[in-house]
Design a protein around this motif. Sequence first.
Motif, PDB file in Angstrom:
ATOM      1  N   SER A 165       0.835  -1.212   0.000  1.00  0.00           N
ATOM      2  CA  SER A 165       0.000   0.000   0.000  1.00  0.00           C
ATOM      3  C   SER A 165       0.864   1.254   0.000  1.00  0.00           C
ATOM      4  CB  SER A 165      -0.935  -0.003   1.213  1.00  0.00           C
ATOM      5  OG  SER A 165      -0.185  -0.093   2.424  1.00  0.00           O
ATOM      6  N   GLU A 224       1.819   1.875  -3.566  1.00  0.00           N
ATOM      7  CA  GLU A 224       0.728   2.503  -4.317  1.00  0.00           C
ATOM      8  C   GLU A 224       0.688   4.011  -4.057  1.00  0.00           C
ATOM      9  OE1 GLU A 224      -2.903   0.570  -3.450  1.00  0.00           O
ATOM     10  OE2 GLU A 224      -2.231  -1.408  -4.114  1.00  0.00           O
ATOM     11  N   ALA A 225       0.862   4.375  -2.779  1.00  0.00           N
ATOM     12  CA  ALA A 225       0.855   5.802  -2.424  1.00  0.00           C
ATOM     13  C   ALA A 225       2.028   6.526  -3.077  1.00  0.00           C
ATOM     14  CB  ALA A 225       0.899   5.958  -0.908  1.00  0.00           C
ATOM     15  N   TRP A 226       3.184   5.851  -3.065  1.00  0.00           N
ATOM     16  CA  TRP A 226       4.366   6.472  -3.670  1.00  0.00           C
ATOM     17  C   TRP A 226       4.181   6.661  -5.181  1.00  0.00           C
ATOM     18  CZ3 TRP A 226       8.185   9.485  -2.962  1.00  0.00           C
ATOM     19  CH2 TRP A 226       9.262   9.521  -3.854  1.00  0.00           C
ATOM     20  N   GLN A 249       1.395   7.144  -6.631  1.00  0.00           N
ATOM     21  CA  GLN A 249       0.444   8.248  -6.805  1.00  0.00           C
ATOM     22  C   GLN A 249       1.127   9.606  -6.600  1.00  0.00           C
ATOM     23  OE1 GLN A 249      -2.739   7.876  -7.880  1.00  0.00           O
ATOM     24  NE2 GLN A 249      -2.690  10.112  -8.070  1.00  0.00           N
ATOM     25  N   VAL A 253      -3.371  11.201  -3.346  1.00  0.00           N
ATOM     26  CA  VAL A 253      -2.214  10.817  -2.534  1.00  0.00           C
ATOM     27  C   VAL A 253      -2.610  10.744  -1.071  1.00  0.00           C
ATOM     28  CG1 VAL A 253       0.119  11.441  -1.832  1.00  0.00           C
ATOM     29  CG2 VAL A 253      -0.626  11.843  -4.192  1.00  0.00           C
ATOM     30  N   ASP A 254      -3.347  11.749  -0.612  1.00  0.00           N
ATOM     31  CA  ASP A 254      -3.790  11.754   0.790  1.00  0.00           C
ATOM     32  C   ASP A 254      -4.648  10.534   1.092  1.00  0.00           C
ATOM     33  OD1 ASP A 254      -2.490  14.128   1.304  1.00  0.00           O
ATOM     34  OD2 ASP A 254      -4.229  15.377   0.821  1.00  0.00           O
ATOM     35  N   GLN A 255      -5.524  10.203   0.162  1.00  0.00           N
ATOM     36  CA  GLN A 255      -6.408   9.056   0.388  1.00  0.00           C
ATOM     37  C   GLN A 255      -5.612   7.762   0.497  1.00  0.00           C
ATOM     38  OE1 GLN A 255      -9.194   9.143  -2.856  1.00  0.00           O
ATOM     39  NE2 GLN A 255     -10.100  11.120  -2.233  1.00  0.00           N
ATOM     40  N   LEU A 256      -4.634   7.572  -0.380  1.00  0.00           N
ATOM     41  CA  LEU A 256      -3.833   6.355  -0.324  1.00  0.00           C
ATOM     42  C   LEU A 256      -2.930   6.315   0.899  1.00  0.00           C
ATOM     43  CD1 LEU A 256      -2.851   5.916  -4.092  1.00  0.00           C
ATOM     44  CD2 LEU A 256      -4.419   4.498  -2.745  1.00  0.00           C
ATOM     45  N   LEU A 257      -2.421   7.448   1.304  1.00  0.00           N
ATOM     46  CA  LEU A 257      -1.564   7.469   2.495  1.00  0.00           C
ATOM     47  C   LEU A 257      -2.344   7.084   3.745  1.00  0.00           C
ATOM     48  CD1 LEU A 257       0.612  10.661   1.883  1.00  0.00           C
ATOM     49  CD2 LEU A 257       1.360   8.266   1.823  1.00  0.00           C
ATOM     50  N   VAL A 282      -2.417   3.246   4.068  1.00  0.00           N
ATOM     51  CA  VAL A 282      -1.178   2.473   4.255  1.00  0.00           C
ATOM     52  C   VAL A 282      -1.285   1.635   5.534  1.00  0.00           C
ATOM     53  CG1 VAL A 282       1.289   2.641   4.740  1.00  0.00           C
ATOM     54  CG2 VAL A 282       0.270   4.076   2.964  1.00  0.00           C
TER      55      VAL A 282
END
Length: 416
Positions: free
Chosen positions: A210, A213-215, A217, A384-388, A391
Motif C-alpha cells: 500500500s 501505491e501511495a508512492w 500516486q 495521494v492523501d487518500q492512499l496514504l 497504508v
Amino acid sequence: MKPGMVPPPPGEESQTVILPPGWHSYLSPQGRRYYVNTTTNETTWECPSSSSGISASPGPHRGSLPPTVNGYHASGTPAHPPETAHMSLRKSTGDSQNLGSSSPGKKQSKENTITINCVTFPHPDTMPEQQLLKPTEWSYCDYFWADKKDPQGNGTVAGFELLLQKQLKGKQMQKEMSEFIRERIKIEEEYAKNLAKLSQNSLAAQEEGSLGEAWAQVKKSLADEAEVHLKFSAKLHSEVEKPLMNFRENFKKDMKKCDHHIADLRKQLASRYASVEKARKALTERQKDLEMKTQQLEIKLSNKTEEDIKKARRKSTQAGDDLMRCVDLYNQAQSKWFEEMVTTTLELERLEVERVEMIRQHLCQYTQLRHETDMFNQSTVEPVDQLLRKVDPAKDRELWVREHKTGNIRPVDMEI
C-alpha cells in the motif's frame, strides 16, 4: 445656479438660457461664451440651446468684459482654468485687451492682461476668480495651462508636455507589465517541464504494498500538476499578456493623434506672438519718425515737405494695419490652441482612465487564474492523501509473506 442655466454676461439685461442636458457654459478671458458637453467632451462657440433651449428676456450684448475670469496666484501665474488661455480678439471688438491697436493714435492698454510664454492671460488683479471646467474633479483640463520649471533647472516644460510625458510613461509601464507576465509564463512553463520530467524518475520505484501505491500516486500527481501549470501559463498568455500588448498598440495609435498636435499649435502661437512684437516695434518706430518729421517741419529745422509728412503718415498707418493683422492672426492661433487644449486634455484623461481600468481588469484575471491553479494543484494531491491514509504495514506484511514465503515449519531442537 443649476447646471445648464447660463447667467447673463455683465452689461446685459436679465437673460437666462436653458441648455440641453450635459452642456455647461463658460466664459473665455475675452468675455466670449463657449459651451462644453461634459459627457461627450465636445466644445463649441455656438449655443447648443439655439434649437432646443429656451431663451428668456434676451438683451443686447454690449461687449463688456466679465468682472471675474480665471483664478490666479498672487504672483500673477494662472492658478488653473482653461479659459485663461483664450483670447478671441477681432478688429470689430475694439476691446482694450487687444495686443495691438489698428491706428497709430491709439496706444495699447496692457493693465488688464499679462503674457506668460506667449500666451495672453487676464491680469489677476482684475480677474481674481473663475469657475473650473470640472470643479468637483482634479481634471487635466483645469490645471495644465501654464508652464513649469524643468526639475533640472534647464528652462521650462509646457503644461501639456507634462501630460504627454505621463501618457508615455503609462505606455512604458504597460509594456513592462507585459514583460513581467511573460517572465511569469516562462517560469510556469519551465516548472511544468521539470515536474513532468521528475514524474518519470525511477527512484524508489521498487517500493511495494500500500505504501508503494501511495508512492506511485505521488509521482503521478507531479505529472498532473505539470499539466495544471502548463494550462495556467497558456491562459496567462491568452487572457493577460496578449490583451495587455494589444491594448498598448491601440494606445500608441490614440497617442499619435495628439502627440505633437498641441505642440505644433503652441509653436505657431509663439511665432505669431513674435510677429506681433515685431509689428509693434515697427509701429513705434514709424510713429516716432512721423512725430520727428512733423516737429522738424513746424520749427523749420529741415527742408521736409508736406509730401514727406504724408509719406511718413502712410508708413505709420501701414505699420498700424500690419500690427492689427498680426494681432488678429495671434488671437486666431490662441483661440484654436485654447479649443484644442480643452478637447485634447479631456481625451488624454479618458485614455488614462481607460488604461488604468483595463490593467486592473487583467490583473484581476491574473489573480483569478492563480486561485484556480491553486485549487487544481490541491486536487492533484487529494488521491495521494487518500492512499496514504490506507497504508497498513500489517496488511503489507501479510501480502508480502504470502507471495514470498519459503515454508511455514519452524526448526526444533535436536534430541540426544
